[in-house]
Design a protein around this motif. Sequence first.
Motif, PDB file in Angstrom:
ATOM      1  N   MET A 127       2.036  -7.680  16.556  1.00 12.08           N
ATOM      2  CA  MET A 127       3.170  -6.842  16.174  1.00 12.08           C
ATOM      3  C   MET A 127       4.126  -6.572  17.332  1.00 12.08           C
ATOM      4  O   MET A 127       5.122  -5.883  17.160  1.00 12.08           O
ATOM      5  N   ARG A 128       3.866  -7.136  18.494  1.00 15.67           N
ATOM      6  CA  ARG A 128       4.630  -6.781  19.698  1.00 15.67           C
ATOM      7  C   ARG A 128       6.103  -7.159  19.631  1.00 15.67           C
ATOM      8  O   ARG A 128       6.921  -6.504  20.261  1.00 15.67           O
ATOM      9  N   GLU A 129       6.451  -8.176  18.877  1.00 20.20           N
ATOM     10  CA  GLU A 129       7.841  -8.626  18.802  1.00 20.20           C
ATOM     11  C   GLU A 129       8.595  -8.048  17.603  1.00 20.20           C
ATOM     12  O   GLU A 129       9.750  -8.391  17.377  1.00 20.20           O
ATOM     13  N   ILE A 130       7.949  -7.184  16.839  1.00 23.92           N
ATOM     14  CA  ILE A 130       8.563  -6.637  15.638  1.00 23.92           C
ATOM     15  C   ILE A 130       9.130  -5.256  15.945  1.00 23.92           C
ATOM     16  O   ILE A 130       8.429  -4.401  16.504  1.00 23.92           O
ATOM     17  N   ASN A 131      10.386  -5.043  15.575  1.00 22.17           N
ATOM     18  CA  ASN A 131      11.029  -3.753  15.809  1.00 22.17           C
ATOM     19  C   ASN A 131      10.356  -2.651  15.007  1.00 22.17           C
ATOM     20  O   ASN A 131       9.871  -2.882  13.907  1.00 22.17           O
ATOM     21  N   ALA A 132      10.365  -1.464  15.561  1.00 21.71           N
ATOM     22  CA  ALA A 132       9.900  -0.243  14.901  1.00 21.71           C
ATOM     23  C   ALA A 132       8.404  -0.229  14.606  1.00 21.71           C
ATOM     24  O   ALA A 132       7.956   0.397  13.656  1.00 21.71           O
ATOM     25  N   THR A 133       7.624  -0.935  15.399  1.00 25.03           N
ATOM     26  CA  THR A 133       6.173  -0.832  15.279  1.00 25.03           C
ATOM     27  C   THR A 133       5.637  -0.130  16.517  1.00 25.03           C
ATOM     28  O   THR A 133       6.178  -0.294  17.612  1.00 25.03           O
ATOM     29  N   VAL A 134       4.584   0.633  16.337  1.00 24.94           N
ATOM     30  CA  VAL A 134       4.021   1.366  17.469  1.00 24.94           C
ATOM     31  C   VAL A 134       2.740   0.729  17.991  1.00 24.94           C
ATOM     32  O   VAL A 134       2.293   1.059  19.072  1.00 24.94           O
ATOM     33  N   SER A 135       2.147  -0.166  17.224  1.00 25.70           N
ATOM     34  CA  SER A 135       0.915  -0.830  17.633  1.00 25.70           C
ATOM     35  C   SER A 135       1.196  -2.249  18.097  1.00 25.70           C
ATOM     36  O   SER A 135       2.150  -2.875  17.647  1.00 25.70           O
ATOM     37  N   ASP A 136       0.335  -2.746  18.963  1.00 24.01           N
ATOM     38  CA  ASP A 136       0.456  -4.134  19.420  1.00 24.01           C
ATOM     39  C   ASP A 136      -0.126  -5.108  18.394  1.00 24.01           C
ATOM     40  O   ASP A 136       0.397  -6.203  18.220  1.00 24.01           O
ATOM     41  N   TYR A 137      -1.219  -4.709  17.744  1.00 22.99           N
ATOM     42  CA  TYR A 137      -1.899  -5.609  16.808  1.00 22.99           C
ATOM     43  C   TYR A 137      -2.390  -4.850  15.578  1.00 22.99           C
ATOM     44  O   TYR A 137      -2.769  -3.684  15.666  1.00 22.99           O
ATOM     45  N   PHE A 138      -2.405  -5.556  14.459  1.00 17.00           N
ATOM     46  CA  PHE A 138      -3.164  -5.167  13.269  1.00 17.00           C
ATOM     47  C   PHE A 138      -4.259  -6.215  13.147  1.00 17.00           C
ATOM     48  O   PHE A 138      -3.987  -7.417  13.288  1.00 17.00           O
ATOM     49  N   VAL A 139      -5.476  -5.782  12.877  1.00 17.39           N
ATOM     50  CA  VAL A 139      -6.573  -6.708  12.630  1.00 17.39           C
ATOM     51  C   VAL A 139      -7.107  -6.369  11.237  1.00 17.39           C
ATOM     52  O   VAL A 139      -7.399  -5.211  10.943  1.00 17.39           O
ATOM     53  N   ILE A 140      -7.214  -7.400  10.390  1.00 15.63           N
ATOM     54  CA  ILE A 140      -7.502  -7.196   8.975  1.00 15.63           C
ATOM     55  C   ILE A 140      -8.633  -8.121   8.535  1.00 15.63           C
ATOM     56  O   ILE A 140      -8.692  -9.283   8.952  1.00 15.63           O
ATOM     57  N   CYS A 141      -9.500  -7.594   7.668  1.00 19.19           N
ATOM     58  CA  CYS A 141     -10.500  -8.414   6.996  1.00 19.19           C
ATOM     59  C   CYS A 141     -10.846  -7.749   5.674  1.00 19.19           C
ATOM     60  O   CYS A 141     -10.363  -6.659   5.374  1.00 19.19           O
ATOM     61  N   HIS A 142     -11.679  -8.422   4.892  1.00 17.29           N
ATOM     62  CA  HIS A 142     -12.178  -7.813   3.664  1.00 17.29           C
ATOM     63  C   HIS A 142     -13.645  -8.177   3.464  1.00 17.29           C
ATOM     64  O   HIS A 142     -14.174  -9.052   4.138  1.00 17.29           O
ATOM     65  N   ALA A 143     -14.259  -7.441   2.520  1.00 18.93           N
ATOM     66  CA  ALA A 143     -15.663  -7.663   2.182  1.00 18.93           C
ATOM     67  C   ALA A 143     -15.825  -7.468   0.683  1.00 18.93           C
ATOM     68  O   ALA A 143     -14.967  -6.872   0.027  1.00 18.93           O
ATOM     69  N   ASP A 144     -16.928  -7.982   0.160  1.00 20.72           N
ATOM     70  CA  ASP A 144     -17.142  -7.977  -1.285  1.00 20.72           C
ATOM     71  C   ASP A 144     -17.725  -6.686  -1.838  1.00 20.72           C
ATOM     72  O   ASP A 144     -17.657  -6.460  -3.042  1.00 20.72           O
ATOM     73  N   SER A 145     -18.288  -5.829  -0.984  1.00 21.68           N
ATOM     74  CA  SER A 145     -18.913  -4.600  -1.483  1.00 21.68           C
ATOM     75  C   SER A 145     -18.512  -3.406  -0.630  1.00 21.68           C
ATOM     76  O   SER A 145     -18.146  -3.557   0.540  1.00 21.68           O
ATOM     77  N   ASN A 146     -18.628  -2.219  -1.215  1.00 23.38           N
ATOM     78  CA  ASN A 146     -18.351  -0.980  -0.497  1.00 23.38           C
ATOM     79  C   ASN A 146     -19.290  -0.827   0.703  1.00 23.38           C
ATOM     80  O   ASN A 146     -18.863  -0.381   1.774  1.00 23.38           O
ATOM     81  N   ILE A 147     -20.534  -1.208   0.506  1.00 23.98           N
ATOM     82  CA  ILE A 147     -21.524  -1.100   1.579  1.00 23.98           C
ATOM     83  C   ILE A 147     -21.118  -1.972   2.762  1.00 23.98           C
ATOM     84  O   ILE A 147     -21.189  -1.547   3.917  1.00 23.98           O
ATOM     85  N   GLN A 148     -20.680  -3.194   2.492  1.00 26.14           N
ATOM     86  CA  GLN A 148     -20.283  -4.094   3.575  1.00 26.14           C
ATOM     87  C   GLN A 148     -19.011  -3.596   4.260  1.00 26.14           C
ATOM     88  O   GLN A 148     -18.899  -3.694   5.480  1.00 26.14           O
ATOM     89  N   VAL A 149     -18.055  -3.063   3.514  1.00 29.61           N
ATOM     90  CA  VAL A 149     -16.840  -2.507   4.114  1.00 29.61           C
ATOM     91  C   VAL A 149     -17.218  -1.411   5.110  1.00 29.61           C
ATOM     92  O   VAL A 149     -16.745  -1.396   6.251  1.00 29.61           O
ATOM     93  N   ASN A 150     -18.082  -0.503   4.690  1.00 23.71           N
ATOM     94  CA  ASN A 150     -18.515   0.576   5.579  1.00 23.71           C
ATOM     95  C   ASN A 150     -19.288   0.050   6.785  1.00 23.71           C
ATOM     96  O   ASN A 150     -19.111   0.545   7.903  1.00 23.71           O
ATOM     97  N   ALA A 151     -20.123  -0.967   6.576  1.00 20.76           N
ATOM     98  CA  ALA A 151     -20.906  -1.548   7.680  1.00 20.76           C
ATOM     99  C   ALA A 151     -19.995  -2.220   8.704  1.00 20.76           C
ATOM    100  O   ALA A 151     -20.219  -2.097   9.915  1.00 20.76           O
TER     101      ALA A 151
END
Length: 124
Positions: A34-58
Amino acid sequence: MSKKKNLELSNKLAEIVVYGMQEKKGHEIVKLDMREINATVSDYFVICHADSNIQVNAIAKNIEDEVYKAFGEEPWHKEGIGNGEWILLDFVDVVVHVFKTEKRSHYRIEDLWGDAKIETYQSA
C-alpha cells in the motif's frame, strides 16, 4: 528511526504474518503493498481465508503469537476475535485480514485496493 529502516521493519512484520498464516494453512495468501497508494496509513495489507470459524480463529491466534515472538508486539487493535467470520489485526504498518471463505468473496478487499502491488504466497 529512518524511513528506510521503518520500511524494512514493516516488510519483515508482513513476512512474519504470512508465515503465521502458512503454518495454519491459510488459503490464497496475498500481501498488498500500500506504500504507493494515496491516503493509506498502512504499508501492507495481508489477507487470507479459511474454510471454518475454528481455522480463522487459529490463524489469527498464530499470527499474534508469531509477531509477539519476533517483535514482542501485540496488535494495536483487533476486531472480530471469536466470531471466526472476519478477523482484523491492526499492527499499524501492517493490517491483517483473516476471512472465512464466503466473507472474503463477499467483501473482495483486493478489488477495493486494485492499485496495490500484490504478492501471492503458497500455503505451507
